[in-house]
Scaffold this motif. Sequence first.
Motif, PDB file in Angstrom:
ATOM      1  N   LYS A   2      10.502  10.621  -4.441  1.00 59.46           N
ATOM      2  CA  LYS A   2       9.568   9.513  -4.296  1.00 59.46           C
ATOM      3  C   LYS A   2       8.640   9.762  -3.108  1.00 59.46           C
ATOM      4  CE  LYS A   2       9.371   4.561  -3.832  1.00 59.46           C
ATOM      5  NZ  LYS A   2      10.046   3.361  -3.416  1.00 59.46           N
ATOM      6  N   LYS A   3       7.355   9.505  -3.313  1.00 54.67           N
ATOM      7  CA  LYS A   3       6.375   9.691  -2.246  1.00 54.67           C
ATOM      8  C   LYS A   3       6.482   8.543  -1.242  1.00 54.67           C
ATOM      9  CE  LYS A   3       2.919  12.117  -4.942  1.00 54.67           C
ATOM     10  NZ  LYS A   3       1.527  12.113  -5.373  1.00 54.67           N
ATOM     11  N   HIS A   4       6.176   8.861   0.000  1.00 58.82           N
ATOM     12  CA  HIS A   4       6.164   7.856   1.049  1.00 58.82           C
ATOM     13  C   HIS A   4       5.038   6.866   0.760  1.00 58.82           C
ATOM     14  CE1 HIS A   4       5.981   6.042   5.021  1.00 58.82           C
ATOM     15  NE2 HIS A   4       7.133   6.630   5.292  1.00 58.82           N
ATOM     16  N   ARG A   5       5.251   5.616   1.073  1.00 59.14           N
ATOM     17  CA  ARG A   5       4.260   4.584   0.731  1.00 59.14           C
ATOM     18  C   ARG A   5       2.926   4.757   1.459  1.00 59.14           C
ATOM     19  NH1 ARG A   5       6.216  -0.950   3.748  1.00 59.14           N
ATOM     20  NH2 ARG A   5       5.820  -0.132   5.813  1.00 59.14           N
ATOM     21  N   TYR A   7       1.186   7.308   1.622  1.00 57.07           N
ATOM     22  CA  TYR A   7       0.305   8.152   0.812  1.00 57.07           C
ATOM     23  C   TYR A   7      -0.642   7.328  -0.038  1.00 57.07           C
ATOM     24  CZ  TYR A   7       3.458  12.076   1.849  1.00 57.07           C
ATOM     25  OH  TYR A   7       4.209  13.036   2.467  1.00 57.07           O
ATOM     26  N   SER A   8      -0.187   6.168  -0.498  1.00 62.34           N
ATOM     27  CA  SER A   8      -1.018   5.339  -1.370  1.00 62.34           C
ATOM     28  C   SER A   8      -1.797   4.269  -0.602  1.00 62.34           C
ATOM     29  CB  SER A   8      -0.164   4.691  -2.457  1.00 62.34           C
ATOM     30  OG  SER A   8       0.823   3.871  -1.863  1.00 62.34           O
ATOM     31  N   GLU A  58      -3.365  10.290   0.707  1.00 62.75           N
ATOM     32  CA  GLU A  58      -3.115  11.544   0.005  1.00 62.75           C
ATOM     33  C   GLU A  58      -4.422  12.154  -0.497  1.00 62.75           C
ATOM     34  OE1 GLU A  58       0.158  13.395  -2.983  1.00 62.75           O
ATOM     35  OE2 GLU A  58      -0.441  11.322  -3.385  1.00 62.75           O
ATOM     36  N   GLU A  88       6.565  18.533   4.590  1.00 57.55           N
ATOM     37  CA  GLU A  88       5.734  17.958   3.537  1.00 57.55           C
ATOM     38  C   GLU A  88       4.277  17.988   4.002  1.00 57.55           C
ATOM     39  OE1 GLU A  88       3.887  16.497   0.665  1.00 57.55           O
ATOM     40  OE2 GLU A  88       3.695  15.269   2.440  1.00 57.55           O
TER      41      GLU A  88
END
Length: 117
Positions: A2-5, A7-8, A58, A88
């Motif tokens: 799961k991507k870290h929040r 990023y969005s 991102e 990352e």
Amino acid sequence: MKKHRIYSMAFGSVYPAYIAKAERKGRTKDEVDEIIRWLTGHDQTGLEQVIEDKTDFETFFDTAPAMNPDRKLIKGVVCGVRVEDIEEPVMQEIRYLDKLVDELAKGKAMEKILRTP
């Protein structure tokens, strides 16, 4: 994985916090912008467009015109983690920017922040 929040999150939603941190310590928005332009290769118009378009972190780093190769010279700790040890790629870019803004707020000279020889 799961991507870290973050990023969005829109880059423009965090940008005012970078400015505020610098200004609290007597530095300027122009200096923050200079750091961001140095790191990403954006010109001022491109930076303003990213903020206006609500581009997420991102995408901001993935589409940066020319990430500065000297960013690899940035060393130190942000949020208890050494930036040079972050594996990352997007998170490392975010932490590079955090570290540069921290250095600005701590009164470091722009030549040193921008790793000018």
